[in-house]
Design an enzyme around this catalytic site. Structure first.
Site, PDB file in Angstrom:
ATOM      1  N   PHE A  14     -37.476  26.497  29.434  1.00  0.00           N
ATOM      2  CA  PHE A  14     -37.161  25.963  30.762  1.00  0.00           C
ATOM      3  C   PHE A  14     -37.158  24.439  30.663  1.00  0.00           C
ATOM      4  O   PHE A  14     -38.200  23.795  30.717  1.00  0.00           O
ATOM      5  CB  PHE A  14     -38.211  26.426  31.781  1.00  0.00           C
ATOM      6  N   ASP A  16     -42.131  20.919  36.827  1.00  0.00           N
ATOM      7  CA  ASP A  16     -42.994  22.006  36.378  1.00  0.00           C
ATOM      8  C   ASP A  16     -43.909  21.581  35.234  1.00  0.00           C
ATOM      9  O   ASP A  16     -43.481  20.912  34.299  1.00  0.00           O
ATOM     10  CB  ASP A  16     -42.099  23.165  35.937  1.00  0.00           C
ATOM     11  N   ASN A  58     -30.646  17.706  39.164  1.00  0.00           N
ATOM     12  CA  ASN A  58     -31.323  18.023  37.907  1.00  0.00           C
ATOM     13  C   ASN A  58     -30.407  18.838  37.010  1.00  0.00           C
ATOM     14  O   ASN A  58     -29.671  19.714  37.488  1.00  0.00           O
ATOM     15  CB  ASN A  58     -32.601  18.836  38.164  1.00  0.00           C
ATOM     16  N   PHE A  90     -32.622  25.238  43.757  1.00  0.00           N
ATOM     17  CA  PHE A  90     -33.584  25.944  42.907  1.00  0.00           C
ATOM     18  C   PHE A  90     -32.883  26.727  41.804  1.00  0.00           C
ATOM     19  O   PHE A  90     -32.040  27.592  42.073  1.00  0.00           O
ATOM     20  CB  PHE A  90     -34.419  26.907  43.754  1.00  0.00           C
TER      21      PHE A  90
END
Length: 349
Positions: free
Chosen positions: A27, A80, A129, A329
């Site tokens: 990720f 994250d 992003n 998201f």
């Protein structure tokens, strides 16, 4: 209210299963501010590569290194902890001398570049992003392949991810308890998290109900339409339905859904009636938002991942690359591809 994992899918419920984020390297997020540092000013923009650290922890460590108060270090968004992420931090350090930030040391972090900047970096001040995700143990490659092609053309629902609602939905539960009580909430973070969760859940419900209809992306009288990539919107009238539908089809206009709160929602006529009906069973959350004077807003119903590409490493492992605008998201893209085990809520926005 419909739980995140049961919200309506744009392309139908995925046929196969898979694993998201088997390890942090699966990720990868690269923040895109949409601008370059000015090269002068009382602030310093610092681009950090991190793995195993949350954003606030790194910001506090940077403040300590620079011998400034923690409030003098800001960032555009949380990234994250359990992922590989690149993001910018901003430190207010007046004067002409430039600290040697190459000496900043923190396990799991590396300074990539830094430069002077005129303005403070504020929360939300990013363009988007870029994501690189690895999905493992995919059980139905053909289904995922078809879905990727469909997503490239038709997008995905622009749902707020489960992260917004907290582990086990704790933020939404907090909002519900607050709504049922007259007691004030003093903790500013809790207030922010709970109100955000309440409004996000209502938005998701409105979108989910609309997507149950086969013609969900057909403009109806009173729809609030947004210029793609812009915040402004206007209301569709009966006379212009044909014209605006063409613009929705070519993705220059986006149908929006309400983020309920105080004040007018923006839709009218048939569209307003449909939105009100979608959340008629959640009066407590609506009352909470009005009581706390959270202003109503609009958000695009669909999300179109940009620069979408994919590469199969083998029949059960696929690498995805795409770019999303701020506030979107990646997990809302993944849920249209595979069924996953685990709680998306542990993935920071």
């Amino acid at each position: 209210m419909t739980a995140f994992e049961n919200l309506t899918w744009l392309h139908g419920k995925p046929q196969g299963n898979g694993l998201l984020k088997a390890n942090p390297e699966d990720f990868v997020v690269v923040e895109d501010l949409g601008f370059e540092p000015d090269g002068e000013g009382e602030h310093i923009l610092v681009r950090i590569l991190k793995n195993g650290c949350n954003t606030r922890f790194v910001a506090d460590a940077l403040a300590k290194f620079l011998k400034i108060h923690a409030r003098e270090v800001s960032f555009a968004g949380q990234k994250d902890k359990h992922a590989v992420t690149e993001q910018w931090l901003c430190a207010r350090v007046p004067g002409n001398a430039m600290p040697d930030l190459s000496q900043f040391e923190l396990e799991g972090c590396k300074v990539l570049e830094y430069a002077r900047h005129k303005r403070k970096l504020r929360l939300g001040a990013l363009q988007g992003n870029a994501f690189t995700l690895i999905l493992r143990d995919v059980t139905d490659r053909d289904d995922v392949e078809k879905r990727l092609a469909a997503i490239a053309e038709q997008g995905v629902p622009n749902y707020f991810g489960a992260q917004r609602f907290g582990i086990g939905g704790s933020n939404l539960l907090g909002a519900l308890r607050w709504a049922q009580s007259d007691a004030p909430v003093r903790d500013r973070n809790k207030r922010s998290f709970w109100l955000s969760a309440a409004r996000s859940a209502l938005f998701n419900q409105i979108v989910s109900e609309r997507l149950k209809k086969p013609d969900a992306n057909q403009v109806v009288v009173g729809d609030a339409l947004q210029l793609a990539g812009r915040g402004s919107w206007f209301v569709a009238t009966a006379e212009e339905i044909t014209d605006v539908q063409t613009r929705v089809d070519n993705k220059t206009l986006m149908i929006t859904a309400a983020m309920p709160g105080s004040g007018e929602w923006g839709t009218q006529a048939d569209a307003l009636a449909a939105e009100q009906a979608a959340i008629a069973d959640a009066p407590e959350l609506q009352s909470l938002l009005m009581r706390e004077k959270v202003e109503a807003a609009r958000r695009a119903m669909l999300l179109y991942p940009q620069k979408l590409s994919w590469n199969w490493w083998d029949d059960v492992t696929v690498e995805l690359r795409f770019w999303l605008p701020a506030g979107s998201f990646a997990t809302s893209v993944v849920r249209e591809l595979i069924n996953t085990s685990g709680d998306y809520a542990n993935i920071a926005e």
